[in-house]
Design a protein around this motif. Structure first.
Motif, mmCIF file in Angstrom:
data_model
loop_
_atom_site.group_PDB
_atom_site.id
_atom_site.type_symbol
_atom_site.label_atom_id
_atom_site.label_comp_id
_atom_site.label_asym_id
_atom_site.label_seq_id
_atom_site.Cartn_x
_atom_site.Cartn_y
_atom_site.Cartn_z
ATOM 1 N N PHE A 42 0.582 -1.248 -0.019
ATOM 2 C CA PHE A 42 -0.001 -0.050 -0.060
ATOM 3 C C PHE A 42 0.622 1.380 0.058
ATOM 4 O O PHE A 42 1.992 1.257 0.569
ATOM 5 C CB PHE A 42 -0.816 0.163 1.210
ATOM 6 N N HIS A 43 0.481 2.186 -0.724
ATOM 7 C CA HIS A 43 1.150 3.520 -0.672
ATOM 8 C C HIS A 43 0.060 4.441 -0.833
ATOM 9 O O HIS A 43 -0.733 4.527 -1.876
ATOM 10 C CB HIS A 43 2.050 3.688 -1.857
ATOM 11 N N PRO A 44 -0.055 5.554 0.020
ATOM 12 C CA PRO A 44 -1.123 6.537 0.142
ATOM 13 C C PRO A 44 -1.310 7.522 -0.988
ATOM 14 O O PRO A 44 -2.374 8.004 -1.385
ATOM 15 C CB PRO A 44 -0.722 7.469 1.435
ATOM 16 N N HIS A 45 0.134 7.445 -1.707
ATOM 17 C CA HIS A 45 0.011 8.591 -3.001
ATOM 18 C C HIS A 45 -0.080 7.802 -4.406
ATOM 19 O O HIS A 45 -0.296 8.382 -5.280
ATOM 20 C CB HIS A 45 0.996 9.613 -2.871
ATOM 21 N N GLY A 46 -0.219 6.505 -4.142
ATOM 22 C CA GLY A 46 -0.348 5.500 -5.443
ATOM 23 C C GLY A 46 0.819 4.885 -5.444
ATOM 24 O O GLY A 46 1.965 5.131 -5.146
ATOM 25 N N ILE A 47 0.680 3.588 -6.171
ATOM 26 C CA ILE A 47 1.747 2.678 -6.306
ATOM 27 C C ILE A 47 2.800 3.234 -7.414
ATOM 28 O O ILE A 47 2.075 3.863 -8.713
ATOM 29 C CB ILE A 47 1.062 1.289 -6.822
ATOM 30 N N LYS A 48 4.118 3.274 -7.516
ATOM 31 C CA LYS A 48 4.666 3.756 -8.462
ATOM 32 C C LYS A 48 5.058 2.542 -9.607
ATOM 33 O O LYS A 48 5.168 1.521 -9.179
ATOM 34 C CB LYS A 48 6.196 4.239 -7.946
ATOM 35 N N VAL A 49 4.744 3.185 -10.827
ATOM 36 C CA VAL A 49 4.992 2.283 -11.904
ATOM 37 C C VAL A 49 5.822 2.891 -12.992
ATOM 38 O O VAL A 49 6.026 4.253 -13.226
ATOM 39 C CB VAL A 49 3.669 1.688 -12.284
ATOM 40 N N ARG A 50 6.562 2.084 -13.812
ATOM 41 C CA ARG A 50 6.924 2.397 -14.865
ATOM 42 C C ARG A 50 5.996 1.984 -16.150
ATOM 43 O O ARG A 50 5.545 0.785 -16.241
ATOM 44 C CB ARG A 50 8.415 1.714 -15.598
ATOM 45 N N LEU A 51 5.716 2.975 -17.125
ATOM 46 C CA LEU A 51 4.922 2.613 -18.425
ATOM 47 C C LEU A 51 5.632 2.113 -19.409
ATOM 48 O O LEU A 51 6.829 2.249 -19.428
ATOM 49 C CB LEU A 51 4.212 4.043 -18.594
ATOM 50 N N GLU A 52 5.227 1.510 -20.456
ATOM 51 C CA GLU A 52 5.705 1.008 -21.462
ATOM 52 C C GLU A 52 6.590 2.162 -22.384
ATOM 53 O O GLU A 52 7.452 1.835 -22.925
ATOM 54 C CB GLU A 52 4.650 0.293 -22.544
ATOM 55 N N THR A 53 6.244 3.307 -22.150
ATOM 56 C CA THR A 53 6.991 4.442 -22.870
ATOM 57 C C THR A 53 8.257 4.698 -21.994
ATOM 58 O O THR A 53 8.895 5.669 -22.354
ATOM 59 C CB THR A 53 5.923 5.820 -22.848
ATOM 60 N N GLY A 54 8.332 4.382 -20.786
ATOM 61 C CA GLY A 54 9.423 4.613 -20.005
ATOM 62 C C GLY A 54 9.392 5.652 -18.906
ATOM 63 O O GLY A 54 9.946 5.944 -18.078
ATOM 64 N N GLU A 55 8.006 6.321 -19.034
ATOM 65 C CA GLU A 55 7.905 7.299 -17.962
ATOM 66 C C GLU A 55 7.521 6.556 -16.670
ATOM 67 O O GLU A 55 6.650 5.505 -16.555
ATOM 68 C CB GLU A 55 6.415 8.072 -18.222
ATOM 69 N N VAL A 56 7.608 7.232 -15.570
ATOM 70 C CA VAL A 56 7.516 6.931 -14.180
ATOM 71 C C VAL A 56 6.585 7.755 -13.321
ATOM 72 O O VAL A 56 7.011 8.927 -13.235
ATOM 73 C CB VAL A 56 9.107 6.754 -13.338
ATOM 74 N N GLY A 57 5.889 7.102 -12.727
ATOM 75 C CA GLY A 57 4.808 7.967 -11.705
ATOM 76 C C GLY A 57 4.022 7.065 -10.646
ATOM 77 O O GLY A 57 4.263 5.715 -10.907
ATOM 78 N N ARG A 58 3.282 7.891 -10.144
ATOM 79 C CA ARG A 58 2.181 7.003 -9.222
ATOM 80 C C ARG A 58 0.792 6.866 -9.886
ATOM 81 O O ARG A 58 0.180 7.839 -10.356
ATOM 82 C CB ARG A 58 2.316 7.985 -7.720
ATOM 83 N N ILE A 59 0.411 5.909 -9.707
ATOM 84 C CA ILE A 59 -0.956 5.321 -10.144
ATOM 85 C C ILE A 59 -1.954 6.218 -9.417
ATOM 86 O O ILE A 59 -1.977 6.214 -8.103
ATOM 87 C CB ILE A 59 -1.489 4.055 -10.383
ATOM 88 N N LYS A 60 -2.920 7.236 -10.132
ATOM 89 C CA LYS A 60 -4.149 7.639 -9.576
ATOM 90 C C LYS A 60 -5.289 7.215 -9.924
ATOM 91 O O LYS A 60 -6.197 7.252 -9.243
ATOM 92 C CB LYS A 60 -3.875 9.274 -10.114
ATOM 93 N N GLU A 61 -5.281 6.365 -10.938
ATOM 94 C CA GLU A 61 -6.637 5.760 -11.416
ATOM 95 C C GLU A 61 -6.111 4.364 -12.363
ATOM 96 O O GLU A 61 -5.735 4.754 -13.257
ATOM 97 C CB GLU A 61 -7.510 6.592 -11.875
ATOM 98 N N ILE A 62 -6.910 3.418 -12.136
ATOM 99 C CA ILE A 62 -6.867 2.291 -12.974
ATOM 100 C C ILE A 62 -7.975 2.393 -14.116
ATOM 101 O O ILE A 62 -9.120 2.401 -13.514
ATOM 102 C CB ILE A 62 -6.640 1.088 -12.355
ATOM 103 N N VAL A 63 -7.631 2.626 -15.310
ATOM 104 C CA VAL A 63 -8.611 2.618 -16.106
ATOM 105 C C VAL A 63 -9.152 1.448 -16.985
ATOM 106 O O VAL A 63 -10.531 1.204 -16.972
ATOM 107 C CB VAL A 63 -8.099 3.541 -17.481
ATOM 108 N N ASP A 64 -8.413 0.387 -17.050
ATOM 109 C CA ASP A 64 -8.747 -0.825 -17.681
ATOM 110 C C ASP A 64 -8.133 -1.850 -16.997
ATOM 111 O O ASP A 64 -6.482 -1.898 -16.878
ATOM 112 C CB ASP A 64 -8.447 -0.761 -19.169
ATOM 113 N N GLU A 65 -8.497 -3.140 -16.634
ATOM 114 C CA GLU A 65 -7.869 -4.327 -16.151
ATOM 115 C C GLU A 65 -7.602 -5.182 -17.313
ATOM 116 O O GLU A 65 -8.218 -5.324 -18.273
ATOM 117 C CB GLU A 65 -8.804 -4.938 -15.278
ATOM 118 N N VAL A 66 -6.495 -6.107 -16.945
ATOM 119 C CA VAL A 66 -6.124 -7.126 -17.874
ATOM 120 C C VAL A 66 -6.878 -8.325 -17.404
ATOM 121 O O VAL A 66 -6.955 -8.773 -16.085
ATOM 122 C CB VAL A 66 -4.565 -7.479 -18.015
ATOM 123 N N LEU A 67 -7.680 -8.823 -18.361
ATOM 124 C CA LEU A 67 -8.383 -10.183 -17.748
ATOM 125 C C LEU A 67 -7.523 -11.370 -17.922
ATOM 126 O O LEU A 67 -6.816 -11.535 -18.720
ATOM 127 C CB LEU A 67 -9.657 -10.318 -18.663
#
Length: 67
Positions: A42-67
């Motif tokens: 858990f992280h109160p400001h969002g989980i930190k991730v790297r996107l496929e573009t190489g950009e790094v940031g904290r998740i604010k909202e999950i738009v679409d899930e992988v099934l």
């Protein structure tokens, strides 16, 4: 969906993240998660991730899930 819990975040999902440079403005970047960088369950400001573009940031909202 909530981006503060690691259990909700999986590589391949589409998410809105806030980049470090955009934290003051709150501008969100949309992309596909490549790597999860936060080790804790858990992280109160969002989980930190790297996107496929190489950009790094904290998740604010999950738009679409992988099934």
């Amino acid at each position: 969906m909530d981006g503060t819990r690691r259990e909700n975040v999986k590589p391949g999902i589409t998410a809105l993240i806030v980049l470090k440079k955009d934290q003051r403005t709150g501008y969100l970047t949309k992309g596909i998660v490549k790597d999860i960088l936060t080790n804790s369950s858990f992280h109160p400001h969002g989980i930190k991730v790297r996107l496929e573009t190489g950009e790094v940031g904290r998740i604010k909202e999950i738009v679409d899930e992988v099934l």
